[in-house]
Motif scaffolding. Structure first.
Motif, mmCIF file in Angstrom:
data_model
loop_
_atom_site.group_PDB
_atom_site.id
_atom_site.type_symbol
_atom_site.label_atom_id
_atom_site.label_comp_id
_atom_site.label_asym_id
_atom_site.label_seq_id
_atom_site.Cartn_x
_atom_site.Cartn_y
_atom_site.Cartn_z
ATOM 1 N N ALA A 113 34.491 30.593 36.742
ATOM 2 C CA ALA A 113 35.599 30.540 35.771
ATOM 3 C C ALA A 113 35.746 29.126 35.181
ATOM 4 O O ALA A 113 36.730 28.842 34.500
ATOM 5 C CB ALA A 113 36.887 30.983 36.453
ATOM 6 N N GLU A 124 48.473 29.010 39.629
ATOM 7 C CA GLU A 124 48.565 30.247 38.816
ATOM 8 C C GLU A 124 47.178 30.707 38.376
ATOM 9 O O GLU A 124 46.906 31.905 38.293
ATOM 10 C CB GLU A 124 49.449 30.018 37.588
ATOM 11 C CG GLU A 124 50.918 29.714 37.906
ATOM 12 C CD GLU A 124 51.595 30.828 38.694
ATOM 13 O OE1 GLU A 124 51.141 31.986 38.611
ATOM 14 O OE2 GLU A 124 52.569 30.533 39.428
ATOM 15 N N GLU A 125 46.298 29.732 38.099
ATOM 16 C CA GLU A 125 44.924 30.095 37.696
ATOM 17 C C GLU A 125 44.184 30.738 38.869
ATOM 18 O O GLU A 125 43.445 31.703 38.690
ATOM 19 C CB GLU A 125 44.170 28.839 37.220
ATOM 20 C CG GLU A 125 44.734 28.282 35.917
ATOM 21 C CD GLU A 125 44.142 26.928 35.543
ATOM 22 O OE1 GLU A 125 43.873 26.719 34.350
ATOM 23 O OE2 GLU A 125 43.955 26.064 36.443
ATOM 24 N N LYS A 144 45.568 32.397 41.275
ATOM 25 C CA LYS A 144 46.152 33.730 41.476
ATOM 26 C C LYS A 144 45.584 34.737 40.481
ATOM 27 O O LYS A 144 45.279 35.870 40.837
ATOM 28 C CB LYS A 144 47.672 33.662 41.353
ATOM 29 C CG LYS A 144 48.357 34.961 41.734
ATOM 30 C CD LYS A 144 49.809 34.737 42.025
ATOM 31 C CE LYS A 144 50.589 36.015 42.155
ATOM 32 N NZ LYS A 144 49.960 37.121 42.790
ATOM 33 N N SER A 145 45.391 34.274 39.252
ATOM 34 C CA SER A 145 44.904 35.216 38.235
ATOM 35 C C SER A 145 43.450 35.626 38.481
ATOM 36 O O SER A 145 42.994 36.647 37.985
ATOM 37 C CB SER A 145 45.047 34.600 36.835
ATOM 38 O OG SER A 145 44.118 33.551 36.716
ATOM 39 N N LEU A 146 42.728 34.851 39.286
ATOM 40 C CA LEU A 146 41.313 35.192 39.525
ATOM 41 C C LEU A 146 41.115 36.123 40.722
ATOM 42 O O LEU A 146 40.056 36.715 40.877
ATOM 43 C CB LEU A 146 40.512 33.906 39.774
ATOM 44 C CG LEU A 146 40.204 33.053 38.544
ATOM 45 C CD1 LEU A 146 39.570 31.729 38.964
ATOM 46 C CD2 LEU A 146 39.266 33.793 37.598
ATOM 47 N N ARG A 195 42.774 39.215 43.098
ATOM 48 C CA ARG A 195 43.814 40.221 43.295
ATOM 49 C C ARG A 195 44.519 40.012 44.633
ATOM 50 O O ARG A 195 45.692 40.272 44.790
ATOM 51 C CB ARG A 195 43.154 41.607 43.339
ATOM 52 C CG ARG A 195 43.309 42.376 42.054
ATOM 53 C CD ARG A 195 42.844 43.803 42.230
ATOM 54 N NE ARG A 195 41.518 43.876 42.853
ATOM 55 C CZ ARG A 195 41.241 44.557 43.956
ATOM 56 N NH1 ARG A 195 42.161 45.260 44.555
ATOM 57 N NH2 ARG A 195 40.013 44.567 44.470
#
Ligand code: ATP
Ligand code: MG
Length: 421
Positions: A32, A64-65, A67-69, A71
């Motif tokens: 990412a 937050e990044e 967490k978004s990657l 689940r």
């Protein structure tokens, strides 16, 4: 600053030793576009050819990044947010690079600023814990000269040792923990700072220190740890009573800890109960207190008085600094008192023992077993009570297990016609 980089032909970390889930987390973060490394104790243990307890990941990605990657990620911590990524029972801890190494000699209150990867290692405690490992290229990245320190088997604080100890006194306990666990030398300025700053330990959080002590009892190196903790003067600050007792030569407590250490090393998958471990540490002191009590009064104490003495010893050992959880205090008291149920203080022999139905009985028996490994004259008592446990179908294989919660006995409801007695 340019870090030193060590290639695989030098450090020889076998790629299959890297935890698959940590590897997966790092790969996804890098795909990412973030930087991500294995960091800290995991890298140190791999270089020492030991099995790491946990694998921590450090990354340029913000919480937050992260967490978004994933689940399966949850963000924890109020002051400093980090991600826990869960794979079944296993948790990979992922934290964002942080700054925070200052030369201010005061307790750290702020350590939540984002930083560069270099700043992230500079805020860590010892050079051996400040290495990054990048699984794809298999490189070890070293900003702090930790790699040569591991080779030299040397513990050295990152930055100014006295400042680092004042900022977070728990680091002194951690220093002694690594010294006991790896048998490394301490770099002289770090050692000097430890001796100068030892009284600072009382300014740190007692819960954190209690947790470190418990972890050391579970580590298989508890004898060496408590020995060094006392030798370097920290135990005297934390628990003067225990410290004074452990100074006595040929101390039974150290011999019992050595038995526990062997047990932990042989059976590392099955952790021993923490109350049992603490009982092992303080039982010899309690026994001495009780002997003094017997000398000073005409009548021998009965079990109720023995239990009271047990609680007094527990409080004397812990309350000056720690606040021991009530439930744990109760269990330790029971385990130590039970020793005199097994072997009565008046020397009378119990011919036909009956195992109590108490769920803590197996653990009390376990303490007797540990004692009889050091004092073989206790072995017949242990055998007798083990047989009694079998006879009453008490499951002796629960010896190492945490106690089952006690059932509250329900009062039988009185029927409408029944009168109170
Ligand atoms: P263990 O093998 O007992 O887990 P560890 O060094 O991995 O030892 P952790 O508590 O898992 O200890 O911490 C992970 C890493 O975080 C450490 O290796 C170190 O880099 C850093 N660290 C932990 N505690 C401190 C502290 N008090 N001050 C600075 N850095 C710390
Ligand atoms: Mg760790």
């Amino acid at each position: 600053m340019q870090p030193k980089v060590y290639e695989v032909d030098e450090h020889k970390i076998a790629p299959d030793k890297i935890d698959q889930h940590a590897h997966f987390v790092i790969t996804r973060l890098r795909e990412a576009g973030h930087t991500a490394y294995l960091v800290g104790g995991g890298v140190r243990d791999l270089l020492l050819n030991q099995v790491p307890k946990d694998f921590d990941v450090s990354t340029s990605a913000k919480p937050e990044e992260i967490k978004s990657l994933f689940r399966n990620a949850i963000l924890i911590g109020r002051r400093f947010r980090l991600a826990h990524i869960r794979f079944g029972k296993k948790v990979i801890e992922v934290s964002t690079f942080r700054a925070g190494a200052t030369e201010d000699a005061g307790l750290i209150i702020r350590d939540n600023e984002w930083g560069t990867e270099e700043q992230d290692v500079m805020r860590r405690d010892f050079t051996i814990n400040g290495l990054f490992y990048e699984p794809e290229s298999q490189k070890v990245i070293d900003y702090v000269d930790g790699y040569p320190d591991i080779e030299k088997r040397m513990l050295r604080a990152i930055g100014q040792p006295d400042v680092r100890f004042i900022q977070d006194p728990v680091r002194m306990i951690r220093l002694i923990k690594f010294c006991a666990r790896f048998n490394f030398d301490i770099h002289p300025p770090t050692f000097e700072a430890l001796l100068n700053c030892k009284s600072e330990i009382l300014k740190s959080s007692s819960a954190r220190i209690f947790e470190e002590l418990l972890r050391m009892l579970e580590s298989g190196a508890s004898k060496a740890f408590f020995h060094l903790l006392n030798e370097y003067g920290l135990l005297k600050a934390l628990s003067p009573v225990l410290s004074k007792f452990l100074e006595k030569p040929d101390n039974l407590a150290y011999q019992l800890l050595s038995v526990i250490d062997d047990e932990v090393r042989k059976n590392s998958a099955k952790p021993l109960d923490r109350s049992l471990l603490l009982s092992t540490l303080i039982f010899p002191l309690f026994n001495e207190h009780l002997e003094e009590k017997c000398k000073s009064q005409e009548k021998l104490p009965h079990l109720g008085q023995i239990a009271e003495s047990a609680h007094r010893t527990i409080d004397e050992v812990f309350t000056p600094f720690f606040s021991i959880p009530r439930r744990m205090r109760g269990i330790i008291g029971f385990l130590m008192t039970s020793q005199y149920r097994f072997i009565p203080i008046d020397g009378r022999t119990i011919k036909r023992p009956r195992a109590p139905r108490d769920s803590l009985f197996p653990m009390a028996l376990h303490l007797l077993k540990v004692r009889s490994e050091v004092q073989p004259e206790l072995l017949p008592h242990y055998t007798l009570w083990t047989e009694a446990a079998f006879a009453s179908h008490e499951p002796t294989d629960t010896l190492d297990h945490a106690p089952r919660p006690r059932r509250r006995r329900r009062r039988r409801r009185r029927g409408p016609d029944e009168k109170p007695m």
